[in-house]
Motif scaffolding. Structure first.
Motif, PDB file in Angstrom:
ATOM      1  N   LYS A 266      48.246  17.753  65.873  1.00  0.00           N
ATOM      2  CA  LYS A 266      48.829  17.713  64.579  1.00  0.00           C
ATOM      3  C   LYS A 266      47.707  18.381  63.699  1.00  0.00           C
ATOM      4  O   LYS A 266      46.578  18.181  63.843  1.00  0.00           O
ATOM      5  CB  LYS A 266      49.253  16.442  63.787  1.00  0.00           C
ATOM      6  N   GLY A 267      48.293  19.094  62.391  1.00  0.00           N
ATOM      7  CA  GLY A 267      47.122  19.657  61.548  1.00  0.00           C
ATOM      8  C   GLY A 267      47.530  18.762  60.148  1.00  0.00           C
ATOM      9  O   GLY A 267      48.284  18.047  60.240  1.00  0.00           O
ATOM     10  N   PRO A 268      46.580  19.308  59.190  1.00  0.00           N
ATOM     11  CA  PRO A 268      46.731  18.634  58.001  1.00  0.00           C
ATOM     12  C   PRO A 268      48.445  19.223  57.365  1.00  0.00           C
ATOM     13  O   PRO A 268      48.798  20.147  57.736  1.00  0.00           O
ATOM     14  CB  PRO A 268      45.905  19.303  56.866  1.00  0.00           C
ATOM     15  N   SER A 269      49.054  18.220  56.577  1.00  0.00           N
ATOM     16  CA  SER A 269      50.345  18.469  56.062  1.00  0.00           C
ATOM     17  C   SER A 269      50.441  19.603  55.231  1.00  0.00           C
ATOM     18  O   SER A 269      51.608  20.224  55.255  1.00  0.00           O
ATOM     19  CB  SER A 269      51.062  17.323  55.712  1.00  0.00           C
ATOM     20  N   ALA A 270      49.524  19.784  54.527  1.00  0.00           N
ATOM     21  CA  ALA A 270      49.493  20.766  53.372  1.00  0.00           C
ATOM     22  C   ALA A 270      49.004  22.147  54.218  1.00  0.00           C
ATOM     23  O   ALA A 270      48.223  22.028  55.039  1.00  0.00           O
ATOM     24  CB  ALA A 270      48.511  20.755  52.297  1.00  0.00           C
ATOM     25  N   PRO A 271      49.700  23.412  53.837  1.00  0.00           N
ATOM     26  CA  PRO A 271      49.476  24.732  54.378  1.00  0.00           C
ATOM     27  C   PRO A 271      47.913  25.081  53.847  1.00  0.00           C
ATOM     28  O   PRO A 271      47.725  25.777  52.812  1.00  0.00           O
ATOM     29  CB  PRO A 271      50.365  25.569  54.037  1.00  0.00           C
ATOM     30  N   ILE A 272      46.910  24.703  54.629  1.00  0.00           N
ATOM     31  CA  ILE A 272      45.515  24.888  54.312  1.00  0.00           C
ATOM     32  C   ILE A 272      44.835  25.983  55.543  1.00  0.00           C
ATOM     33  O   ILE A 272      45.308  25.759  56.681  1.00  0.00           O
ATOM     34  CB  ILE A 272      44.627  23.634  54.241  1.00  0.00           C
ATOM     35  N   LYS A 273      44.176  26.859  55.026  1.00  0.00           N
ATOM     36  CA  LYS A 273      43.687  27.966  56.086  1.00  0.00           C
ATOM     37  C   LYS A 273      42.183  28.163  56.085  1.00  0.00           C
ATOM     38  O   LYS A 273      41.847  28.170  54.724  1.00  0.00           O
ATOM     39  CB  LYS A 273      44.490  29.312  55.998  1.00  0.00           C
ATOM     40  N   GLY A 274      41.494  28.081  57.147  1.00  0.00           N
ATOM     41  CA  GLY A 274      40.082  28.448  56.786  1.00  0.00           C
ATOM     42  C   GLY A 274      39.085  28.016  57.747  1.00  0.00           C
ATOM     43  O   GLY A 274      39.731  27.115  58.751  1.00  0.00           O
TER      44      GLY A 274
END
Length: 156
Positions: free
Chosen positions: A44-52
């Motif tokens: 799982k990744g962070p729920s908000a769409p965060i890129k970088g």
């Protein structure tokens, strides 16, 4: 509220956490698989769409918060799977992948965001084995992805 007091749900509320609905898998796999008393959760990744990338777009402290957000997503999947987070006997293992520049050296500090949350929520049962890896790229350019294993009480 110390981890030894109250139910898991009360601890989560005391931490000011509102569990989201668990995110759905983006392909042909499932959020979790239960076998022999263990619940394996997909990455799982962070729920908000965060890129970088850590070390370029984000600081270690921001990465810590992203890993904590992943922990909240993991709690949501556990709630979906178990109905009652009190059925978690032990957080067994966390494996983290940190999207970082080659010179980044604080992967372990990023994953502390997840680990600290598990201990805050589950107390001693939140202590777990873990490993963390730096990654040149991750799906959707997420900054961190964590998969995890839990020992649970189920009669299936």
């Amino acid at each position: 509220m110390p981890a030894s007091e109250g139910t898991i749900e009360q601890r989560i509320t005391a931490l000011g956490i509102i569990l989201p609905l668990a995110s759905e898998p983006a392909a042909k796999y499932v959020n979790y698989v239960y076998t022999n008393g263990l619940l394996f959760l997909s990455g799982k990744g962070p729920s908000a769409p965060i890129k970088g990338k850590l070390g370029h777009d984000f600081s270690t402290e921001e990465g810590y918060q992203f890993a904590r957000q992943v922990g909240i997503e993991v709690l949501a999947v556990l709630k979906q799977a178990l109905g009652d987070l009190g059925l978690v006997r032990q957080v067994v293992k966390a494996q983290g992948f940190v999207h970082a520049v080659p010179s980044f050296e604080e992967h372990h500090k990023v994953l502390n965001g997840f680990s600290d949350l598990m201990v805050e929520v589950f107390g001693e049962r939140g202590m777990h084995a873990r490993s963390v890896f730096g990654a040149n790229s991750l799906r959707d350019q997420l900054p961190v992805i964590i998969d995890s294993i839990f020992e649970v009480e189920l009669n299936r």
